[in-house]
Design a protein around this motif. Structure first.
Motif, mmCIF file in Angstrom:
data_model
loop_
_atom_site.group_PDB
_atom_site.id
_atom_site.type_symbol
_atom_site.label_atom_id
_atom_site.label_comp_id
_atom_site.label_asym_id
_atom_site.label_seq_id
_atom_site.Cartn_x
_atom_site.Cartn_y
_atom_site.Cartn_z
ATOM 1 N N PRO A 95 -0.441 -2.754 -36.386
ATOM 2 C CA PRO A 95 -0.875 -3.990 -37.052
ATOM 3 C C PRO A 95 -2.125 -4.615 -36.434
ATOM 4 C CG PRO A 95 1.492 -3.998 -36.724
ATOM 5 C CD PRO A 95 0.960 -2.831 -35.946
ATOM 6 N N ARG A 96 -2.452 -4.259 -35.180
ATOM 7 C CA ARG A 96 -3.615 -4.839 -34.510
ATOM 8 C C ARG A 96 -4.851 -3.944 -34.554
ATOM 9 N NH1 ARG A 96 0.864 -6.913 -32.333
ATOM 10 N NH2 ARG A 96 0.799 -9.048 -31.499
ATOM 11 N N LEU A 97 -4.715 -2.738 -35.080
ATOM 12 C CA LEU A 97 -5.848 -1.825 -35.103
ATOM 13 C C LEU A 97 -7.045 -2.344 -35.915
ATOM 14 C CD1 LEU A 97 -4.226 1.731 -35.285
ATOM 15 C CD2 LEU A 97 -5.253 0.565 -33.326
ATOM 16 N N PRO A 98 -6.828 -3.050 -37.037
ATOM 17 C CA PRO A 98 -8.007 -3.615 -37.720
ATOM 18 C C PRO A 98 -8.807 -4.558 -36.824
ATOM 19 C CG PRO A 98 -6.109 -3.641 -39.175
ATOM 20 C CD PRO A 98 -5.596 -3.246 -37.818
ATOM 21 N N LYS A 99 -8.116 -5.324 -36.001
ATOM 22 C CA LYS A 99 -8.796 -6.227 -35.068
ATOM 23 C C LYS A 99 -9.587 -5.433 -34.036
ATOM 24 C CE LYS A 99 -7.803 -10.046 -31.871
ATOM 25 N NZ LYS A 99 -6.704 -10.877 -31.294
ATOM 26 N N LEU A 100 -8.989 -4.350 -33.518
ATOM 27 C CA LEU A 100 -9.692 -3.497 -32.563
ATOM 28 C C LEU A 100 -10.933 -2.894 -33.205
ATOM 29 C CD1 LEU A 100 -9.892 -1.903 -29.890
ATOM 30 C CD2 LEU A 100 -8.370 -0.196 -30.900
ATOM 31 N N LEU A 110 -6.655 -4.186 -24.739
ATOM 32 C CA LEU A 110 -5.197 -4.231 -24.574
ATOM 33 C C LEU A 110 -4.785 -5.404 -23.693
ATOM 34 C CD1 LEU A 110 -4.383 -0.431 -24.103
ATOM 35 C CD2 LEU A 110 -3.625 -1.885 -25.991
ATOM 36 N N ARG A 111 -5.515 -5.633 -22.620
ATOM 37 C CA ARG A 111 -5.173 -6.761 -21.728
ATOM 38 C C ARG A 111 -5.375 -8.098 -22.432
ATOM 39 N NH1 ARG A 111 -7.534 -3.448 -17.587
ATOM 40 N NH2 ARG A 111 -9.539 -4.472 -17.917
ATOM 41 N N ASN A 112 -6.411 -8.210 -23.249
ATOM 42 C CA ASN A 112 -6.655 -9.444 -23.979
ATOM 43 C C ASN A 112 -5.554 -9.722 -25.004
ATOM 44 O OD1 ASN A 112 -9.023 -10.017 -22.608
ATOM 45 N ND2 ASN A 112 -10.322 -9.004 -24.126
#
Length: 313
Positions: A108-113, A303-305
């Motif tokens: 679900p976070r890949l678009p943000k990446l 990833l840390r963020n």
């Protein structure tokens, strides 16, 4: 310097990775006969058989697997060093992650990446068990392992488990207990956590490799023994337990990355009671020799963020 026939090493790596002489030949743009010649020459030089051939089946020998593990990192370093000299920045990266983490948190976070790092070409390698830390598997790992020679381990987060159920199951639970509000339920569960055992509980095997062990530890954290006579629904994996809860089968223990309290798209409700702090911590693992690579640095930083979003109140 006692070196093997260097031209044969990329051929050996390709055959081992693709598990096929013909596919390796196609990738390297040489004939299958040339591939066989390279492998035979390397085996003669090493004095060891690298592959076991049985009809169409091809397998690495023990010596072949050990040799592959030892040379893969070196070949990758040579390729990256060459690209750096040529002014080419490598943006391809393979990340190995557990299946549940990949499905519920990462994808679900890949678009943000992608928006933040559009040039990063990321391949996700999904694993159902502890991945082998090797360049042959991936370039970077999310893992509970934190000790292997030559690797760096950045702490990512420590897993926590808490009870959840569907919206409809939650309303039935309140009705069965004769209470009307979440505040009343919180007060009741604080004094009598064993009342949850009156309802079907969902347990998974994958976390502690034993059914009901997740609930036993949850009750132990509240200085209670696991109640007897519980109606358990048993599932091999935490992903299945999560889906069973979403479909109103009972109450499941899930972790931070499987639950979004702000926008619970799966309709799950977090019950107002104790959170079990699991013993496992997750780490970002990568080769020490590769720690300054741009693509790896970008992914680790991202990833840390994103870590803050794993923390529930």
């Amino acid at each position: 310097m006692n070196l093997p026939p260097l031209k044969s090493l990329p051929v050996f790596e390709a055959v081992a990775r693709l598990n096929s002489f013909s596919l390796a030949a196609n990738e390297l743009h040489i004939t299958q006969s040339a591939v066989s010649h390279h492998i035979k020459g390397l085996e003669d030089y090493l004095g060891e058989q690298l592959f076991i051939r049985s009809g169409r089946k091809l397998e690495l020998t023990v010596e072949g697997r050990q040799y592959l593990d030892n040379i893969t990192g070196s070949l990758n370093q040579i390729a990256r060093a060459t690209e750096n000299v040529r002014g080419i920045t490598e943006t391809k990266l393979r990340l190995a992650v557990y299946s549940s983490f990949a499905v519920y948190w990462l994808i679900p976070r890949l678009p943000k990446l992608k928006r933040q790092h559009p040039n990063l070409d990321l391949t996700i390698e999904m694993t159902f068990s502890e991945p082998e830390l090797s360049d042959r598997i991936a370039d970077c790992f999310i893992t509970v392992e934190n000790d292997k020679r030559g690797f760096e381990f950045d702490w990512f987060y420590t897993e926590r488990l808490f009870p959840v159920c569907s919206q409809s199951f939650y309303q039935d639970l309140l009705s069965e207990l004769g209470i009307d509000t979440t505040e009343e339920l919180e007060a009741l569960l604080k004094q009598q956590p064993e009342v949850l055992a009156k309802f079907p509980l969902i347990t998974s095997y994958s976390m502690y490799e034993r059914y009901a062990e997740d609930w036993r530890r949850w009750y132990l954290e509240q200085e209670r023994a696991l109640p007897e006579g519980i109606n358990f629904h048993r599932f091999s994996h935490l992903m299945l337990a999560h889906e069973a809860a979403a479909h109103s089968l009972g109450i499941a223990l899930v972790n931070d990355y499987m639950f979004n309290e702000t926008t619970p798209e799966d309709g799950l409700v977090k019950l107002p009671c104790t959170i079990h702090n699991a013993q496992d911590s997750f780490y970002i693992a990568y080769k020490h020799s590769r720690r300054h690579e741009p693509a790896l640095t970008q992914l680790r930083s991202w990833l840390r963020n994103e870590l803050n979003e794993l923390t529930l109140p």
